[in-house]
Scaffold this motif. Structure first.
Motif, short mmCIF file in Angstrom:
data_model
loop_
_atom_site.label_atom_id
_atom_site.label_comp_id
_atom_site.label_asym_id
_atom_site.label_seq_id
_atom_site.Cartn_x
_atom_site.Cartn_y
_atom_site.Cartn_z
N ASP A 197 26.40 68.17 -41.84
CA ASP A 197 26.05 68.17 -40.42
C ASP A 197 25.58 66.75 -40.07
O ASP A 197 24.49 66.33 -40.47
N TRP B 33 31.50 61.21 -33.24
CA TRP B 33 32.45 62.12 -32.60
C TRP B 33 33.52 61.32 -31.86
O TRP B 33 34.72 61.54 -32.03
N ALA C 201 36.27 64.77 -37.97
CA ALA C 201 35.93 66.03 -37.28
C ALA C 201 36.72 67.18 -37.89
O ALA C 201 37.85 66.98 -38.37
N LEU C 202 36.15 68.37 -37.89
CA LEU C 202 36.87 69.53 -38.42
C LEU C 202 37.98 69.90 -37.45
O LEU C 202 37.80 69.79 -36.22
N HIS D 254 37.52 71.48 -33.86
CA HIS D 254 36.12 71.49 -33.44
C HIS D 254 35.95 70.68 -32.15
O HIS D 254 36.43 69.58 -32.03
N GLU D 255 35.27 71.27 -31.18
CA GLU D 255 34.97 70.56 -29.94
C GLU D 255 33.46 70.41 -29.83
O GLU D 255 32.72 71.28 -30.27
#
Ligand code: HEM
Length: 455
Positions: free
Chosen positions: A145, A280, A427-428, A431-432
């Motif tokens: 995370d 991000w 990023a996965l 994923h947003e």
């Protein structure tokens, strides 16, 4: 005979229609950020909301920011600390609404944030970035995370630079306490009826528990210093030695706790959220990542950055600046309270109305920024700046501007450089990020990303 028409009143400021008795509370069901951005899109630069018997305005133009925060700031002081954020931070530098005592505190703390003093903190920042890099190396190939990691590293920086302390195992409890505490405080701003904090409602009890965690951490920091009697030349020393000009007395324990808690909280969560959202944005923009890597590889060649490298990292800094334009961690200023009948944007505004300056809306204003939704760090290179002085204000403006802006830029650039030169944070799939404004702007629920070592 000349006929003058009186200026329109605050009731004429455009805004959504309210419903008795809650007013516009339903507009805030999807959160403050949603109400603030929708209000701007629908009604423009100045929007009026009413919650129960409180009227507040959201100002979203650089001219209005200048009016409220700088040119007529005396008409729009901060609200008393008992309102909203003061519930969490008490009466420290961010929330203090008494001009004279705020000014005395600001003057006392300011030297700690001068450039020369900050330069001397560079090693502590690089060391904290190095500890983060080591942690990420251990997680290479796995999902972490990123929001948690950014909270830990910025907490590490603030406790070591300002308080010469190491929170050790306690650090993991601080992030959740701050984020839940600020969420509680934010909700109260747009709730029509807020039970007094002393009432044992489930939300109040939860909040009091989180505040208790923060107070206990801060009290231990202060007690440890008093016990050791060490002089570290840090902010804690300054606060402990401060004497009132008139009485010669030191700060009370409560004042001391509020000041420490304020710098401790305001000084890490904002920077952590900014860095999280930078990762991000970078993960979505390979062309920006490519240019960033080019600069880092050329200047650092794989080693950890130090404060001496900063001038050679203009693009890294620009990535941070552009992140703060799109996602300003302080997306809206603390509310200002009109103290005497005044005017704003041609409207008569009576005392007691609150005004929020929307840094977020100003940073996305189509009259001020070309393609405002596009992530382009190039906007901040080669001395390029927007035409309006108050079009870019991630650290606020006027006398109550952020005291920690230089510290934040320095640590943010060092951390970004240290991590991006070694890793890709990926990023996965699918994923947003869901943005949440709870005093600060953040990725709701954190940000899982895969740590990949760069070849
Ligand atoms: C990216 C990081 C940061 C951002 C975006 C940020 C943003 C802001 C903004 C917008 C304000 C003005 C709020 C208003 O007018 O209502 C403010 C005030 C403040 N900030 Fe920051 N900040 C950051 C980092 C820091 C750091 C690192 C520290 C401390 C070391 C800090 C301490 C403070 C304090 C004490 C104030 C109140 C100043 C006063 O009223 O005199 N901030 N910050």
């Amino acid at each position: 005979m000349t006929v003058t028409t009186p200026a329109p009143s605050v009731r004429d400021v455009p805004g959504p229609r309210g419903r008795w008795p809650v007013g516009n509370a339903p507009s805030f069901r999807r959160g403050f950020l949603h109400a603030m951005t929708e209000g701007f899109r629908t009604y423009g630069d100045l929007v009026r909301f009413r919650i129960a018997d409180r009227t507040f305005l959201i100002a979203s133009h650089p001219d209005l920011a200048q009016h409220v925060l700088v040119d007529h700031a005396a008409d729009f002081p901060k609200r008393e600390a008992s309102f909203a954020l003061g519930l969490l931070l008490g009466d420290g530098l961010v929330t203090n609404a008494d001009h004279a005592s705020w000014l005395a505190q600001r003057r006392m703390m300011q030297p700690m944030f001068h450039r020369a003093r900050l330069a001397a903190m560079g090693d502590k920042m690089s060391d904290a970035a190095g500890r983060l890099v080591t942690r990420l190396e251990e997680h290479a190939g796995r999902v972490v995370d990123v929001a948690d990691e950014m909270n830990l590293v910025t907490l590490d920086v603030i406790t070591r630079t300002m308080f010469s302390a190491d929170l050790g195992g306690e650090a993991g409890r601080v992030g959740p306490a701050v984020s839940q505490g600020t969420r509680f405080v934010q909700a109260r701003i747009s709730q029509p009826f807020t039970p007094p904090l002393a009432w044992p409602t489930p939300a109040n009890l939860r909040f009091r528990r989180q505040k208790g965690v923060l107070d206990a951490v801060v009290d231990r920091l202060i007690a440890a210093r008093r016990e050791s009697g060490e002089v570290s030349g840090d902010l804690l020393d300054m606060l402990l030695e401060a004497r009132d000009e008139d009485t010669g007395g030191g700060m009370t324990d409560a004042q001391l706790r509020d000041e420490v808690l304020t710098v401790f909280s305001a000084g890490h969560e904002t920077t952590a959220n900014t860095l999280t959202l930078a990762w991000w944005l970078l993960s979505r923009h390979p062309e920006v990542r490519f240019r960033l890597h080019g600069e880092l590889d050329r200047v650092l060649g794989g080693r950890l950055p130090t404060a001496d490298d900063l001038t050679a990292l203009p693009y890294t800094r620009a990535v941070l600046e552009e992140t703060m334009r799109l996602f300003p961690a302080a997306a809206v200023t603390s509310p200002r309270r009109v103290v005497r009948d005044t005017a704003l944007a041609g409207y008569r505004v009576p005392a007691e109305v609150s005004v929020f300056v929307s840094i977020y809306n100003i940073h996305h204003h189509p009259d001020v920024w070309g393609e405002p939704e596009v992530f382009d760090p190039g906007r901040f290179l080669d001395g390029e700046r927007p035409a309006h002085r108050f079009a870019y204000l991630p650290f606020g403006a006027g006398a109550r501007k952020c005291i920690g802006s230089n510290l934040a830029m320095m640590e943010g650039t060092l951390i970004l450089a240290a991590v991006a030169s070694r890793f890709d944070l990926v990023a996965l799939p699918g994923h947003e990020v869901d943005l949440e404004l709870a005093i600060t702007l953040r990725a709701r629920g954190g940000l899982p990303m895969t740590v990949r070592l760069r070849p």
